[in-house]
Motif scaffolding. Sequence first.
Motif, PDB file in Angstrom:
ATOM      1  N   PRO A  70       0.842  -1.215   0.000  1.00  9.40           N
ATOM      2  CA  PRO A  70       0.000   0.000   0.000  1.00  9.40           C
ATOM      3  C   PRO A  70       0.875   1.262   0.000  1.00  9.40           C
ATOM      4  CG  PRO A  70       0.104  -0.922   2.206  1.00  9.40           C
ATOM      5  CD  PRO A  70       0.887  -1.866   1.340  1.00  9.40           C
ATOM      6  N   LEU A  71       0.676   2.100  -0.951  1.00  9.23           N
ATOM      7  CA  LEU A  71       1.373   3.389  -0.993  1.00  9.23           C
ATOM      8  C   LEU A  71       0.576   4.478  -0.298  1.00  9.23           C
ATOM      9  CD1 LEU A  71       2.780   3.392  -4.648  1.00  9.23           C
ATOM     10  CD2 LEU A  71       3.908   2.704  -2.532  1.00  9.23           C
ATOM     11  N   SER A  72      -0.719   4.439  -0.449  1.00  4.23           N
ATOM     12  CA  SER A  72      -1.614   5.376   0.219  1.00  4.23           C
ATOM     13  C   SER A  72      -2.991   4.759   0.246  1.00  4.23           C
ATOM     14  CB  SER A  72      -1.631   6.726  -0.511  1.00  4.23           C
ATOM     15  OG  SER A  72      -2.172   6.575  -1.804  1.00  4.23           O
ATOM     16  N   SER A  73      -3.942   5.533   0.717  1.00  2.00           N
ATOM     17  CA  SER A  73      -5.301   5.007   0.765  1.00  2.00           C
ATOM     18  C   SER A  73      -5.947   4.935  -0.605  1.00  2.00           C
ATOM     19  CB  SER A  73      -6.164   5.883   1.686  1.00  2.00           C
ATOM     20  OG  SER A  73      -6.210   7.204   1.174  1.00  2.00           O
ATOM     21  N   SER A  74      -5.250   5.459  -1.628  1.00  2.00           N
ATOM     22  CA  SER A  74      -5.825   5.426  -2.971  1.00  2.00           C
ATOM     23  C   SER A  74      -4.939   4.699  -3.965  1.00  2.00           C
ATOM     24  CB  SER A  74      -6.063   6.864  -3.470  1.00  2.00           C
ATOM     25  OG  SER A  74      -4.842   7.576  -3.519  1.00  2.00           O
ATOM     26  N   VAL A 114      -2.278   1.142  -4.490  1.00  2.00           N
ATOM     27  CA  VAL A 114      -1.585  -0.076  -4.054  1.00  2.00           C
ATOM     28  C   VAL A 114      -0.765  -0.571  -5.225  1.00  2.00           C
ATOM     29  CG1 VAL A 114      -1.880  -2.485  -3.365  1.00  2.00           C
ATOM     30  CG2 VAL A 114      -3.316  -0.700  -2.353  1.00  2.00           C
ATOM     31  N   ILE A 115       0.461  -0.995  -4.916  1.00  2.00           N
ATOM     32  CA  ILE A 115       1.323  -1.522  -5.961  1.00  2.00           C
ATOM     33  C   ILE A 115       1.424  -3.034  -5.796  1.00  2.00           C
ATOM     34  CG2 ILE A 115       3.389  -1.056  -4.565  1.00  2.00           C
ATOM     35  CD1 ILE A 115       4.910  -0.707  -7.185  1.00  2.00           C
ATOM     36  N   LEU A 116       1.217  -3.739  -6.939  1.00  2.00           N
ATOM     37  CA  LEU A 116       1.359  -5.186  -6.972  1.00  2.00           C
ATOM     38  C   LEU A 116       2.608  -5.540  -7.772  1.00  2.00           C
ATOM     39  CD1 LEU A 116      -2.246  -6.567  -7.681  1.00  2.00           C
ATOM     40  CD2 LEU A 116      -1.073  -6.368  -5.488  1.00  2.00           C
ATOM     41  N   SER A 117       3.331  -6.497  -7.286  1.00  2.00           N
ATOM     42  CA  SER A 117       4.493  -7.005  -8.019  1.00  2.00           C
ATOM     43  C   SER A 117       4.464  -8.525  -7.962  1.00  2.00           C
ATOM     44  CB  SER A 117       5.790  -6.463  -7.416  1.00  2.00           C
ATOM     45  OG  SER A 117       5.956  -6.911  -6.086  1.00  2.00           O
ATOM     46  N   TRP A 118       5.009  -9.132  -8.981  1.00  2.00           N
ATOM     47  CA  TRP A 118       4.950 -10.594  -9.078  1.00  2.00           C
ATOM     48  C   TRP A 118       6.109 -11.121  -9.907  1.00  2.00           C
ATOM     49  CZ3 TRP A 118       1.428  -7.272 -11.217  1.00  2.00           C
ATOM     50  CH2 TRP A 118       1.454  -7.130 -12.624  1.00  2.00           C
ATOM     51  N   THR A 119       6.248 -12.431  -9.811  1.00  2.00           N
ATOM     52  CA  THR A 119       7.227 -13.147 -10.648  1.00  2.00           C
ATOM     53  C   THR A 119       6.504 -14.300 -11.310  1.00  2.00           C
ATOM     54  OG1 THR A 119       7.899 -14.540  -8.762  1.00  2.00           O
ATOM     55  CG2 THR A 119       9.187 -12.507  -9.195  1.00  2.00           C
ATOM     56  N   LEU A 120       6.905 -14.569 -12.560  1.00  3.58           N
ATOM     57  CA  LEU A 120       6.301 -15.658 -13.337  1.00  3.58           C
ATOM     58  C   LEU A 120       7.318 -16.769 -13.524  1.00  3.58           C
ATOM     59  CD1 LEU A 120       4.476 -13.551 -16.094  1.00  3.58           C
ATOM     60  CD2 LEU A 120       3.507 -14.483 -13.964  1.00  3.58           C
ATOM     61  N   SER A 121       6.834 -18.003 -13.570  1.00  5.98           N
ATOM     62  CA  SER A 121       7.695 -19.164 -13.813  1.00  5.98           C
ATOM     63  C   SER A 121       7.649 -19.482 -15.299  1.00  5.98           C
ATOM     64  CB  SER A 121       7.201 -20.368 -13.008  1.00  5.98           C
ATOM     65  OG  SER A 121       5.874 -20.698 -13.375  1.00  5.98           O
ATOM     66  N   PRO A 122       8.761 -19.951 -15.837  1.00  9.83           N
ATOM     67  CA  PRO A 122       8.747 -20.316 -17.264  1.00  9.83           C
ATOM     68  C   PRO A 122       7.847 -21.522 -17.496  1.00  9.83           C
ATOM     69  CG  PRO A 122      10.807 -20.974 -16.220  1.00  9.83           C
ATOM     70  CD  PRO A 122      10.077 -20.170 -15.186  1.00  9.83           C
ATOM     71  N   LYS A 172     -13.463  -6.297  -8.347  1.00  8.09           N
ATOM     72  CA  LYS A 172     -12.998  -5.460  -9.439  1.00  8.09           C
ATOM     73  C   LYS A 172     -11.845  -6.147 -10.137  1.00  8.09           C
ATOM     74  CE  LYS A 172     -14.320  -1.218  -7.009  1.00  8.09           C
ATOM     75  NZ  LYS A 172     -13.871   0.087  -6.461  1.00  8.09           N
ATOM     76  N   TRP A 173     -11.691  -5.830 -11.395  1.00  6.40           N
ATOM     77  CA  TRP A 173     -10.663  -6.518 -12.168  1.00  6.40           C
ATOM     78  C   TRP A 173     -10.067  -5.576 -13.209  1.00  6.40           C
ATOM     79  CZ3 TRP A 173     -11.373  -7.155 -17.466  1.00  6.40           C
ATOM     80  CH2 TRP A 173     -12.657  -6.849 -17.947  1.00  6.40           C
ATOM     81  N   HIS A 220      -5.181   1.961  -8.673  1.00  3.72           N
ATOM     82  CA  HIS A 220      -5.733   3.183  -8.097  1.00  3.72           C
ATOM     83  C   HIS A 220      -7.197   2.937  -7.755  1.00  3.72           C
ATOM     84  CE1 HIS A 220      -2.210   5.664  -9.097  1.00  3.72           C
ATOM     85  NE2 HIS A 220      -2.145   4.944 -10.220  1.00  3.72           N
ATOM     86  N   ASP A 221      -7.473   2.980  -6.474  1.00  2.62           N
ATOM     87  CA  ASP A 221      -8.823   2.745  -5.997  1.00  2.62           C
ATOM     88  C   ASP A 221      -8.932   3.346  -4.594  1.00  2.62           C
ATOM     89  OD1 ASP A 221     -11.398   1.929  -5.928  1.00  2.62           O
ATOM     90  OD2 ASP A 221     -10.979  -0.225  -5.718  1.00  2.62           O
ATOM     91  N   ASN A 222     -10.114   3.295  -4.055  1.00  2.00           N
ATOM     92  CA  ASN A 222     -10.335   3.817  -2.707  1.00  2.00           C
ATOM     93  C   ASN A 222     -10.226   2.656  -1.728  1.00  2.00           C
ATOM     94  OD1 ASN A 222     -10.978   5.441  -0.552  1.00  2.00           O
ATOM     95  ND2 ASN A 222     -13.193   5.372  -0.937  1.00  2.00           N
ATOM     96  N   PHE A 223      -9.063   2.540  -1.096  1.00  2.00           N
ATOM     97  CA  PHE A 223      -8.813   1.445  -0.159  1.00  2.00           C
ATOM     98  C   PHE A 223      -9.055   1.916   1.268  1.00  2.00           C
ATOM     99  CE2 PHE A 223      -6.217   0.493  -3.866  1.00  2.00           C
ATOM    100  CZ  PHE A 223      -6.551  -0.832  -4.110  1.00  2.00           C
ATOM    101  N   ILE A 224      -9.848   1.126   2.004  1.00  2.00           N
ATOM    102  CA  ILE A 224     -10.164   1.462   3.397  1.00  2.00           C
ATOM    103  C   ILE A 224      -9.093   0.838   4.284  1.00  2.00           C
ATOM    104  CG2 ILE A 224     -11.911   1.288   5.209  1.00  2.00           C
ATOM    105  CD1 ILE A 224     -13.999   0.951   3.007  1.00  2.00           C
TER     106      ILE A 224
END
Length: 892
Positions: A746-750, A752-760, A782-783, A796-800
Amino acid sequence: MMCQKFYVVLLHWEFLYVIAALNLAYPISPWKFKLFCGPPNTTDDSFLSPAGAPNNASALKGASEAIVEAKFNSSGIYVPELSKTVFHCCFGNEQGQNCSALTDNTEGKTLASVVKASVFRQLGVNWDIECWMKGDLTLFICHMEPLPKNPFKNYDSKVHLLYDLPEVIDDSPLPPLKDSFQTVQCNCSLRGCECHVPVPRAKLNYALLMYLEITSAGVSFQSPLMSLQPMLVVKPDPPLGLHMEVTDDGNLKISWDSQTMAPFPLQYQVKYLENSTIVREAAEIVSATSLLVDSVLPGSSYEVQVRSKRLDGSGVWSDWSSPQVFTTQDVVYFPPKILTSVGSNASFHCIYKNENQIISSKQIVWWRNLAEKIPEIQYSIVSDRVSKVTFSNLKATRPRGKFTYDAVYCCNEQACHHRYAELYVIDVNINISCETDGYLTKMTCRWSPSTIQSLVGSTVQLRYHRRSLYCPDSPSIHPTSEPKNCVLQRDGFYECVFQPIFLLSGYTMWIRINHSLGSLDSPPTCVLPDSVVKPLPPSNVKAEITVNTGLLKVSWEKPVFPENNLQFQIRYGLSGKEIQWKTHEVFDAKSKSASLLVSDLCAVYVVQVRCRRLDGLGYWSNWSSPAYTLVMDVKVPMRGPEFWRKMDGDVTKKERNVTLLWKPLTKNDSLCSVRRYVVKHRTAHNGTWSEDVGNRTNLTFLWTEPAHTVTVLAVNSLGASLVNFNLTFSWPMSKVSAVESLSAYPLSSSCVILSWTLSPDDYSLLYLVIEWKILNEDDGMKWLRIPSNVKKFYIHDNFIPIEKYQFSLYPVFMEGVGKPKIINGFTKDAIDKQQNDAGLYVIVPIIISSCVLLLGTLLISHQRMKKLFWDDVPNPKNCSWAQGLNFQKVTV
């Protein structure tokens, strides 16, 4: 005995020869004469002069003078034997001679002698008479005034004037009958009598026959019959508007206006008295309405009067005008004021008198506004007394408060006199713009007087001269021009309308500035109405977005006038409050439409068209009335909607409810609307089928086979979308795990950053889908669909903050949707860091505030301590023992 003068004017004696030849009337002689009176000698019915008339016209010789002065001498006393007697009179000179020449018989001579001896010498009754035609040519006036020694009382007198004004005088020898005469009663007072005879303007050149009947103290007197021509005895009114000024050459110009609007030219007599160091009196006769008096000196005064008379010498001198006095100042400027235009040259002359002594022109210096000494190179010595200064290439005068001119001072070497000359320099470069209307019926010209508004008391006028065909190469002010009435508009411009107009005629026009100092003309300009046409705007303008091609098509109709080839200009923009216009030029005179590329095919555009001559002459027309496009389908939708699914049911079972979710297409994607959505299904066993879901954005179906592929199509009035998204639901692929790790920060209430890794893996990854929702809530999912090569994404969304969220990452392959990576809540390290950061955000402001407070406390304490400990310490410089000591010097 009383004497009176009688003034008459002889006009065209040839016209009176006929009357004299008929022995009817005495022509008035150009010398002084008397009227001798006696008893009647005949009672004939014909109305002849009692004393007779000359038998030939020889008595008229020499009668060409315009003014004659005569005496009407009558003799008689109020006695019983004379109360019923009518005394007849004859003309004579002051010595009583020539009366006998009125008759050729001895009886007449004896009668005249008797009258002179027995009546005239004993009684002596006289009047002065003056007759003239009024200056406005409407009234003939005779004025009678008694001489001082007249024994009869004037107020007791009754005077009648009998006259006849025949329209035609033929050659008949018959005398006029007495009954043909009309009588007017004269008004008498203590000062005299005055008789008024109305004369029609059409009969001014006819012969006026008249005689006087005077009754006083019971005695009657009758003058001989007289004849004159009214037009030749006109007494003009005195000249008006007597004005004097020093000319540019240093002379005194005396000018006046003639008050009489007579159909004949006048001459003028000017008398003036010059009172300077030498008194000079003169009287001059001129034919013009002005007179120049040379050698004007400072400190002189001139008293002037003017009178007028017919130029040919006939008639009577008018009364003198009221005297006017003109005094020259100690410093004489000529001219005293100059009005000129920008870029021109101007010169002033000066004569300077100081304490009754005229300063030499070599000692004169010139100043401008008493602030700028004019260079001596601009001086010229005209004479020993006259100095001259010249200004070249003048610039416009800049107003200084209420002063709208430059003051030019003539000074001697020691001082300047308070009087000055005034220099007005006006910018007359006035732009006149003309415009011919689209119907080619009138031309409207406009111009602004802003450059001449500083010239108080001036009037402006547009003048023009029309050339039959075209304009000259270099326009010039024509000597014969006509004024044009112009009306001042609210915007400060003058507007003049020429109607009707000649399209191929050259109108040379300029602005004339009239002022009491003179007139100025702006540079002339020539206008050809055919070259300044402002056409009517194009009509029947239409705008539409074309089907399939997707272009903005604009069409119009050319105006009827003018018949020249026209170019067109189109402006268009998105309809709204503030339109951002774009323009397009059309130079093809035959074109009636144009197609334009626009970015948004599904917006409302507003379009206008205008035109002007293709050769560049004239003006653009006004813009046409706006035309608006209609929003309609121009192509099939560019693509189908992006969609995702929501699964319900047990994952261990082979049958599950799948709900498809998609977002409505935008106008740019749907081009320009969506009427319905169609979902296509494709399976291995059941083949292919479609479902029409209308305007809904979701569809639920039962997934029962190992592989089920769905496609969502958007349909508008032109057809279904050609490019669409497919999604395959596969049981085997749902077990393929391609995501190794997933983290949420979470960066702020509005955000969130997602990060991931993929397998070959051996599968072709199409894209990824991120899902997030509040944990343990079925609704509100939401998607987002993201490219497959992205490793990090900001949501970017309104996170409580108090809620926990579930984040899922789905790999989507061509063969189907793979197994998702799901995390509940944020990554633990991110939470701890966020908490630490929150504490830091609280502590740092507290530390800064404390430091500032401590610093302020120290400064206040320092000032108080200094005052407490050093208040009683004396200043050593104020001590007597310390005088002269240097406390900065250190001694060891």
